[in-house]
Motif scaffolding. Structure first.
Motif, short mmCIF file in Angstrom:
data_model
loop_
_atom_site.label_atom_id
_atom_site.label_comp_id
_atom_site.label_asym_id
_atom_site.label_seq_id
_atom_site.Cartn_x
_atom_site.Cartn_y
_atom_site.Cartn_z
N SER A 1 0.82 -1.37 0.01
CA SER A 1 0.11 -0.09 0.02
C SER A 1 0.91 1.45 -0.06
O SER A 1 0.35 2.33 -0.24
CB SER A 1 -0.99 0.14 1.22
OG SER A 1 -0.12 0.31 2.43
N VAL B 1 -4.19 0.96 -4.07
CA VAL B 1 -5.71 1.33 -4.48
C VAL B 1 -6.62 0.51 -3.90
O VAL B 1 -6.60 -0.83 -3.90
CB VAL B 1 -5.70 1.60 -5.99
CG1 VAL B 1 -7.15 1.78 -6.40
CG2 VAL B 1 -4.84 2.16 -6.56
N GLY B 2 -7.47 1.15 -3.08
CA GLY B 2 -8.51 0.21 -2.36
C GLY B 2 -8.10 -0.18 -1.28
O GLY B 2 -8.93 -0.93 -0.40
N ASP C 1 -6.92 -5.16 1.86
CA ASP C 1 -7.96 -6.11 2.18
C ASP C 1 -7.74 -7.36 1.55
O ASP C 1 -8.07 -7.51 0.20
CB ASP C 1 -9.12 -5.30 1.64
CG ASP C 1 -10.43 -6.37 1.89
OD1 ASP C 1 -10.09 -7.28 2.59
OD2 ASP C 1 -11.64 -5.98 1.43
#
Ligand code: SF4
Length: 430
Positions: free
Chosen positions: A9, A47-48, A51
């Motif tokens: 990330s 991105v996002g 998770d």
């Protein structure tokens, strides 16, 4: 065989999308080219968010861990994916693995020491043959120029080209590139001199890569991520700079302060608009000696800045507060220097005795009594993008060091906050 190359990330950056994940793209390209039946995708956690339940199933996940600060996140991702997909296998390499070989060999199905192109290809073959090894070491020459440049089409176009790289120069479209890897200098705080010599792409490759980027992404500028973007060898530097120059793009990069005027002039003529200089300290030459910078003279560094200005290259000065040998005079001396020299931009980071560096290996020799073992607190250098961010500094000096009284952590933190505010007020940061 599905291969997922994971991009962490990069949570420590204010805008993680600005820079391109060049090493992940490079190794994804290598695997796609050289491993039969490999269906390679980049899984971009910038991105996002992080998770793991959103990550698709793959047969092999590949991590290239350049910063130990990413390791904790990668370890967690690996654990979550191993739980969800027990048949998946996990390969890892990069700077962090080089410096934590045993821990990584115990964790991942295959770990790679060094640049490892051929060992990665071999590991996929060994996996196929049911004889995968835990640790692969780069053996013999594996020069950067022997492999083709990274494909960018593993990512959407808007994660390859943006206006941020050259925001200070009018915002024309640009992207990141690496035309060399490694470094032959030995700065004591650094882990990026790995490999420990410069490996350059050849001039034809440099020109071809830029021309591809111009054609496919309409870029007008390249941001060189090389550790030293003006090669020390005159013949190499001339070929390298001319190779960029003949494409007509503008470029920026970082370098050391020992290039000749002839090479600085050639850099300017080849389209260089900005150079970042890791001066690190402007308080005393003694600090530069202790950390073993290529240039150990503040006066010489000052002259180099004047040289860049003479050739209309904007100057970004990079400094580190908290280095061994620094004294409580550092804040005043730094402001005096910057007032006199007037660089265009300045970045001041907090010192981090990062795992793998010479200072980390022998902290007592530098008067350091404690280094935080939490890897997430180590990011090579610790830059703050705003006052709300933690200052970091995951270490403490002894009261007395081999270089005099040890600076108190609170004082270093206060100086770091002061200089960063002082620079922001003057519009010298970006
Ligand atoms: S700080 Fe820069 S010049 Fe020094 S060893 Fe690291 S990469 Fe090389």
């Amino acid at each position: 065989m599905d291969v997922g190359v994971i991009v962490p990330s990069w949570q420590y950056w204010a805008n993680p999308i600005k820079l391109q994940p060049l090493w992940e793209l490079y190794y994804a390209t290598l695997i796609a080219d050289r491993v039969a039946d490999a269906n390679v995708q980049l899984i971009d956690l910038r991105v996002g968010g992080i998770d793991p339940s959103a990550i698709p199933e793959c047969d092999v996940y590949f991590y290239w861990i350049m910063k130990s600060a990413d390791a904790v996140e990668v370890y967690a991702t690996h654990a979550a994916l191993s739980f969800r997909f027990p048949r998946s296998q996990h390969f890892a390499g990069g700077n962090h693995v080089d410096h934590h070989a045993d821990a990584c060999a115990a964790r991942f199905d295959a770990s790679f020491i060094g640049t490892a192109e051929e060992q990665i290809v071999q590991a996929f073959q060994d996996r196929q043959d049911g004889r995968l090894e835990r640790l692969y070491r780069t053996a013999g020459a594996s020069p950067f120029a022997a492999y083709r440049h990274a494909r960018r089409d593993f990512l959407p176009d808007d994660r390859i080209v943006n206006s941020e790289h050259f925001a200070q120069h009018g915002g024309f479209p640009g992207t990141g590139v690496s035309f060399s890897r490694g470094c032959s200098f030995h700065c004591r705080f650094c882990v990026y001199n790995n490999p420990s010599k410069f490996e350059y792409r050849n001039p034809e490759q440099i020109t071809a890569e830029i021309e591809d980027l111009k054609r496919d992404y309409a870029i007008e500028g390249v941001n060189l991520r090389d550790e030293v973007c003006i090669p020390m060898n005159k013949v190499v530097a001339t070929g390298y700079l001319n190779a960029i120059g003949r494409t007509g793009v503008r470029w920026r990069g970082q370098t050391v302060t020992i290039a000749s005027e002839e090479m600085v002039q050639l850099a300017a003529e080849s389209g260089c608009v900005e150079l970042a200089l890791g001066l690190e300290n402007v308080e005393s030459d003694r600090v530069l000696e202790i950390i073993d910078k290529p240039s150990k003279s503040i006066a010489a560094n000052r002259r180099f800045i004047e040289l860049l200005k003479k050739h209309n290259i904007k100057v970004k000065v990079c400094l580190i507060f908290g280095l061994p040998g620094e004294t409580d005079a550092v804040l005043d001396r730094t402001m005096e220097f910057l007032d006199e020299v007037r660089p265009d931009y300045v970045a001041v980071s907090g010192f981090d005795p990062v795992p793998g560096s010479a200072i980390y290996a022998d902290p007592a020799a530098y008067g350091i009594t404690r280094i935080d073992s939490d890897l997430s607190r180590h990011a090579h250098l610790l830059y703050r993008f705003g006052d709300a961010e933690d200052v970091g500094l995951p270490f403490e000096y002894a009261e007395q060091t081999p270089f005099g009284p040890g600076r108190r952590r609170e004082r270093i933190v206060a100086d770091l906050c002061s200089i960063q505010s002082w620079l922001r007020e003057r519009g010298m940061t970006y």
